[in-house]
Write an enzyme that holds these catalytic residues in place. Structure first.
Site, short mmCIF file in Angstrom:
data_model
loop_
_atom_site.label_atom_id
_atom_site.label_comp_id
_atom_site.label_asym_id
_atom_site.label_seq_id
_atom_site.Cartn_x
_atom_site.Cartn_y
_atom_site.Cartn_z
N ASP A 148 0.85 -1.19 0.00
CA ASP A 148 0.00 0.00 0.00
C ASP A 148 0.89 1.24 0.00
OD1 ASP A 148 -2.75 1.15 0.38
OD2 ASP A 148 -1.80 1.96 2.17
N GLU B 178 1.61 0.28 -4.97
CA GLU B 178 1.18 1.58 -5.47
C GLU B 178 2.39 2.52 -5.51
OE1 GLU B 178 -3.31 2.32 -4.03
OE2 GLU B 178 -1.89 2.08 -2.38
#
Length: 852
Positions: free
Chosen positions: A543, A580
Site C-alpha cells: 500500500d 502503489e
C-alpha cells in the site's frame, strides 16, 4: 492569571472510534491539524510562567503544536534541529555573532526563558562547522541539505544523552535567547544503535527469551500474564540493556502466556518521561484487540495443520512472473453473505477451507481458467473492527431489502453503526506481524495462527497462490496513550516520519512511517520474511509503496528471493512483490531519498500499478469530473452530456487514450515503439500523459500491473453505469464491462482484477466502501444479484454525486439480471483461458538496452 486556550480551527480527535482511510486525507492542511486527547480539548495555560512545561500537557506528536505567542511558551514543543551523527547537530539557524548550546535533562525538566534553557543537567556549547553537512548526512536527510552543521565534542556520552529530554538554543551576542527547540534523533540512533541481532520472543527447549530495541528508554519491564485480559501479572521482570537492546530470559512455562512491555521513556509529544505500556513490535501472537502479546512458538507442531510442512511442494508451478494473474479479494466479502457457508465460518479464514461453498466453487472456476494469485486485503492486526464478535452491531438486512433502491435510509442505518460493526478494509495497521483476530473463530490464543494457515493451505489446494496486502507506509495510532499505539511508545519519534517542525507527516492520512531509518527498514523486512516463512505466502502488495524508500523495497525483494526450500521451507524466487508507486507528499521527487515510485522502480523487477491504462479506458481519473468519459465508457461515440470540449478535442482525447492503451498492452514498457495517432513512431516513454509525464515507465513486463478497477473507487460496472449515457441498455453496459476486463486480461505484464469485476459487481455506486459495511460490499457467488440499487451510497464520500446517482439507482433498467451475470462470468473465464492457453511469457519487443 489563568487563560484558556481557544482552538480556532477544527479539532481531529485521536479517538479509536475515529478512523481515517489511508489516501483519503482530511481537507485540513497539515499545518492546521491538531490532535488532543478527547478529554483535553481545553486546558489552562500559564501564559507568562516558565513552569508551563511542567504542566501535564498532552499534545499528540501527530499534530502541529499549540500556536502560542512567545518563545518561552512553545519552542520545546517543536523539534526543528536534527542530531544526525554522534558529533553533528543540523539546525536551520543563522548564527553570526551569537552562540548555540545543547541542553539535556534526564527528568525532562527543561523550560525556556528569554535568558535560556532552565532545568538542565548538562549544557554543551556547539561550534559551527562552516564546511556544512557531510555528503552521507545529506544523502540520508536530503530535506535538510541546506541546514547548518554544529559540532559536538567527540568524547560526548551520546548513548546516555539520547535517553534525556534534549534541546538546543541560540543566543545573540548580548546573551539573549533567540531560538530554542527540541531535537530529532533518528540519525544518531541509526549511527550508534543499528542492530541486526535477535528481536522479539525466542524459544528453546529450556527457556523463553525476550529482546526489545529501545535505545532511548530509561527502563523496561516485562509484565507476564496468565490470561489474555484482566488479572494481576504473574511476574514483572526488569530487562537489562546492552547497547540499546533490552533483554531477559524466562522459564519455558511462559509459553502460552501473555506479556506487555512497560517502557519508561521521554516522549516529545508530552515533554515528559512517560510510562508507556506496549505490545512487542515483533509480536507473532496477540490476545483479542491486541491487549497483550502472546508467547507463541510458530514452529510448534500443534500449530501446523496436517501436511503443512509439505505445502511448498503442492504450490502450482509459475514458470515466469509474466504468467501471473491476480484476483483482489477482501476476506469478509468472500463469505459474509454466503448462505452456503456455515454461520460460524462466515466472514473469516475458515470459509476458504470448505469444499463446495458458492465462493469456493467460484474460486475453483477462476483458478481453472487462469487466475494464479488471490490478493487478500489487509489480514494483519488492524484497528476499527473489534476482535470480539459479541461486540459487533448489525442492521437487519430484511429491513434494508424493503427500502427503495435509491433511498438514503440504507446508508443512514449502516453509517450509524459503521465503527462498531464487523467491517473495515483494514488499512489501519496496529501490528504488522500477527493475523487479524476478528477473522478467526477465537481471537485469543493461537487459533488465528492455525486458521490463517488452514486458509493458505486451502487456497493452495484450489490451485491458487496467496498475496498479502501489506501497509508499511503508516500506522493507525501514535503517542504514549492510545491503546493502538505500539512503535511510538517504544522509541518515540523514531518510527514515524516527521516534518521540519518535528511533527508527524500525515500525507498517507495519518502517522507516516520512515523506512529511511535503519530499524524501520529492518522491521519491515523481518516482517515480510516472517509471513513468507511462517505462513508460506507467495507475494506482497505494498500500500502506498511510493512512501517507502526504493532501497528498502530492493532489499526486501532480495531478502525474499534468497529464501530456499531446503533452509527456510519456501522457494523465495517465486515470491512476487508489487504496489502503489504514487509519488506525492513529503517523499515526492525524492524529497526524503530515492523512493519506490513508478519511475524509480524501473529495472528492479518490482511491479507497480499502471494508472495510465485505467484512466485511458475509463476516462479522466478517480479525482476528476465523474462524467468524464474514456475509451471504454463512450468518449465521442456515446456522449453523455458532459462537456469534453469540441468534437475535435474529443477526437484528440480518444486518439490519445488509444495510444495510452497500446502502451499498456505492451506492459507500459519505456522502449516499446508504436505508431501514435499522429502517424509518428514513438517509444512508450515518449508518449505523454496530460500532465506531461511519460506513459511508458517499465523496463520489463513484470514491472507493470495493469488494472481497470480495484477496491478503491467505484467498481468497474458502477463506473461504467455512471459515465455512460442514461439511455443505453444494460446489455451495452455489460459489453463494456467485458471489453474492459478483456483488455486487461490480454495485456503483457500482470493483469489485476477486483473481485466481482467478472460478475458485474456493484456497490450501489459507492466510491469508497472501506467502512460501508457488508451491505454495500456484498458479493453473491450464486450469481443471483450484483448488488446494484441497494440504496444511495454513504453520504460522507458520495453526497456530492447523489444528484447523478439517484436517478440511475431508481431506474430498474440499470440492474443486470442473472442471465447477464452468468454471461459475464462465462465471457471472463473464456478470455482468461485464452491468455492461459497461449501464454503470457511470449517476449514483447521493447527495443535494445541502448534504446531505453
Amino acid at each position: 492569571m489563568v487563560d484558556v486556550l481557544r482552538v480556532p480551527f477544527p479539532v481531529l480527535q485521536s479517538s479509536p472510534s475515529l478512523s481515517f482511510k489511508p489516501r483519503l486525507c482530511p481537507l485540513i492542511p497539515p499545518s492546521r491539524r491538531l490532535h488532543l486527547k478527547s478529554n483535553s480539548l481545553l486546558f489552562p495555560l500559564f501564559c507568562s510562567s516558565p513552569s508551563f512545561f511542567k504542566l501535564p500537557l498532552r499534545c499528540s506528536s501527530s499534530s502541529m503544536p499549540l500556536q502560542l505567542s512567545s518563545l518561552s511558551q512553545d519552542s520545546l514543543l517543536y523539534s526543528r534541529a536534527y542530531w544526525v551523527t554522534k558529533t553533528i547537530i543540523a539546525w536551520n539557524v543563522d548564527v553570526v555573532e551569537g552562540s548555540c548550546y545543547l541542553y539535556a535533562s534526564k527528568v525532562a525538566a527543561l523550560s525556556v526563558t528569554d535568558n535560556g534553557i532552565q532545568g538542565h543537567d548538562l549544557e554543551i556549547k556547539l561550534e559551527e562547522d562552516r564546511s556544512g553537512l557531510p555528503p552521507n548526512v545529506i544523502e540520508k536527510f536530503p530535506h535538510i541539505r541546506d541546514y547548518r552543521a554544529f559540532k559536538l565534542p567527540p568524547v560526548l556520552d551520546a548513548k546516555n544523552l539520547v535517553k534525556c529530554q534534549l534541546a538546543v538554543a541560540e543566543f545573540n551576542s548580548q546573551g539573549k535567547c533567540r531560538n530554542a527547540t527540541g531535537l530529532q534523533l533518528p540519525g544518531v540512533l541509526d549511527e550508534l544503535f543499528s542492530y541486526d541481532g535477535p528481536l522479539g520472543a525466542f524459544y528453546s527447549a529450556e527457556a523463553v527469551s525476550l529482546c526489545l530495541w529501545a535505545p532511548t528508554a530509561q527502563a523496561v519491564y516485562a509484565h507476564i500474564y496468565k490470561d489474555p485480559v484482566g488479572g494481576c501479572p504473574l511476574e514483572i521482570i526488569p530487562l537489562e540493556e546492552t547497547n540499546g537492546v533490552w533483554s531477559t530470559k524466562g522459564p519455558k512455562s511462559w509459553e502460552g502466556c501473555y506479556y506487555m512491555y512497560e517502557v519508561s521513556v521521554y516522549h516529545p509529544s508530552t515533554l515528559h518521561i512517560e510510562k508507556c505500556y506496549a505490545n512487542d513490535p515483533y509480536a507473532r501472537g496477540l490476545s483479542a484487540d491486541g491487549k497483550r502479546t502472546l508467547f507463541v512458538n510458530l514452529h510448534a507442531d500443534d500449530l501446523k495443520p496436517e501436511g503443512w510442512d509439505e505445502l511448498e511442494d503442492m504450490k502450482p508451478d509459475i514458470l515466469s512472473f509474466s504468467d501471473i494473474s491476480i484476483y483482489e479479494l477482501h476476506i469478509r466479502d468472500f463469505s459474509a453473505n454466503d448462505d452456503t457457508v456455515n454461520a460460524d465460518f462466515r466472514g473469516g479464514y475458515m470459509a476458504f477451507t470448505l469444499k463446495d461453498s458458492a465462493g469456493v466453487l467460484h474460486l475453483k472456476k477462476l483458478s481453472k481458467a487462469g487466475i494464479t494469485h488471490v490478493h487478500l486485503l489487509p489480514t494483519f492486526q488492524f484497528a476499527a473492527v473489534d476482535d470480539e464478535k459479541e461486540n459487533w452491531k448489525y442492521v437487519d438486512s430484511k429491513i434494508l431489502e424493503k427500502l427503495p433502491s435509491d433511498s438514503a435510509e440504507q446508508q443512514e442505518k449502516i453509517t450509524a453503526i459503521q465503527d462498531d460493526d464487523a467491517y473495515n478494509w483494514g488499512y489501519n495497521p496496529v501490528l504488522w506481524g500477527v493475523p487479524k483476530g476478528s477473522y478467526s473463530s477465537d481471537p485469543n490464543g493461537p487459533c488465528r495462527i492455525v486458521e490463517f494457515r488452514k486458509m493458505i493451505q486451502a487456497l493452495t489446494h484450489i490451485g491458487l497462490r496467496v498475496v498479502l496486502d501489506v501497509v508499511y507506509n503508516h500506522l493507525h495510532a501514535n503517542g504514549p496513550f492510545d491503546k493502538d499505539s505500539v512503535l511510538d511508545k517504544i522509541v518515540p519519534g523514531y518510527y514515524l516520519r516527521r516534518n521540519t517542525d518535528g511533527f508527524i507527516e500525515n500525507s498517507t492520512c495519518v502517522n507516516n512511517t520512515a523506512s529511511e531509518h535503519y530499524m524501520v527498514e529492518r522491521l519491515i523486512i523481518d516482517d515480510l520474511l516472517s509471513w513468507a516463512i511462517n505462513y508460506k505466502v507467495d507475494g506482497f502488495r505494498f500500500d502506498l509503496m511510493g512512501h517507502i524508500m526504493k532501497r528498502t523495497m530492493v532489499k526486501a525483494k532480495d531478502a525474499l528471493c534468497s529464501l530456499t526450500k531446503e533452509r527456510d521451507g519456501v522457494d523465495g524466487s517465486r515470491i512476487y512483490i508489487y504496489g502503489e508507486g504514487w509519488d506525492f507528499g513529503e517523499v515526492a521527487k525524492n524529497g526524503r531519498g530515492i523512493n519506490a515510485s513508478q519511475f524509480n522502480l524501473c529495472g528492479t523487477g518490482i511491479g507497480s500499478f499502471n494508472d495510465r491504462i485505467r484512466d485511458a479506458m475509463l476516462g479522466g481519473s478517480p479525482f476528476g469530473p465523474p462524467l468524464q468519459q474514456g475509451f471504454v465508457t463512450g468518449l465521442l461515440l456515446e456522449p453523455n452530456g458532459h462537456d469534453h470540449g469540441t468534437k475535435d478535442v474529443e477526437k484528440a482525447m480518444l486518439a490519445s487514450a488509444k495510444d495510452h492503451i497500446q502502451v499498456g498492452l505492451a506492459a507500459n514498457l519505456r522502449g516499446f515503439v508504436l505508431t501514435d495517432f499522429e502517424g509518428k513512431e514513438r517509444k512508450g516513454s515518449e508518449v505523454l500523459c496530460y500532465g506531461g509525464t511519460p506513459v511508458g515507465y517499465a523496463f520489463c513486463p513484470t514491472e507493470t500491473v495493469n488494472y481497470v478497477s480495484a477496491h478503491d473507487n467505484e467498481t468497474l460496472f458502477d463506473i461504467i453505469s455512471l459515465k455512460t449515457p442514461v439511455g443505453i441498455s444494460v446489455e451495452d453496459r455489460c459489453r463494456m464491462n467485458h471489453f474492459a476486463t478483456s483488455i486487461i486480461a490480454l495485456t503483457q505484464g500482470i493483469p489485476f482484477f477486483h473481485a466481482g469485476d467478472e460478475m458485474l459487481r456493484s456497490k450501489s455506486l459507492d466510491r469508497d466502501s472501506y467502512n460501508s459495511g457488508d451491505w454495500f460490499n456484498r458479493l453473491d457467488f450464486t450469481y443471483n444479484s450484483n448488488n446494484w440499487g441497494v440504496g444511495l451510497p454513504p453520504k460522507q464520500k458520495n453526497e456530492n454525486s447523489w444528484p447523478l446517482i439517484q436517478p440511475r439507482l431508481a431506474d430498474p433498467s440499470f440492474k443486470p439480471q442473472r442471465s447477464h451475470i452468468l454471461a459475464a462470468v462465462e465471457n471472463f473465464t473464456d478470455v482468461l483461458c485464452i491468455r492461459n492457453e497461449y501464454g503470457s511469457t511470449t517476449p514483447v519487443h521493447h527495443g535494445s538496452l541502448a534504446s531505453l
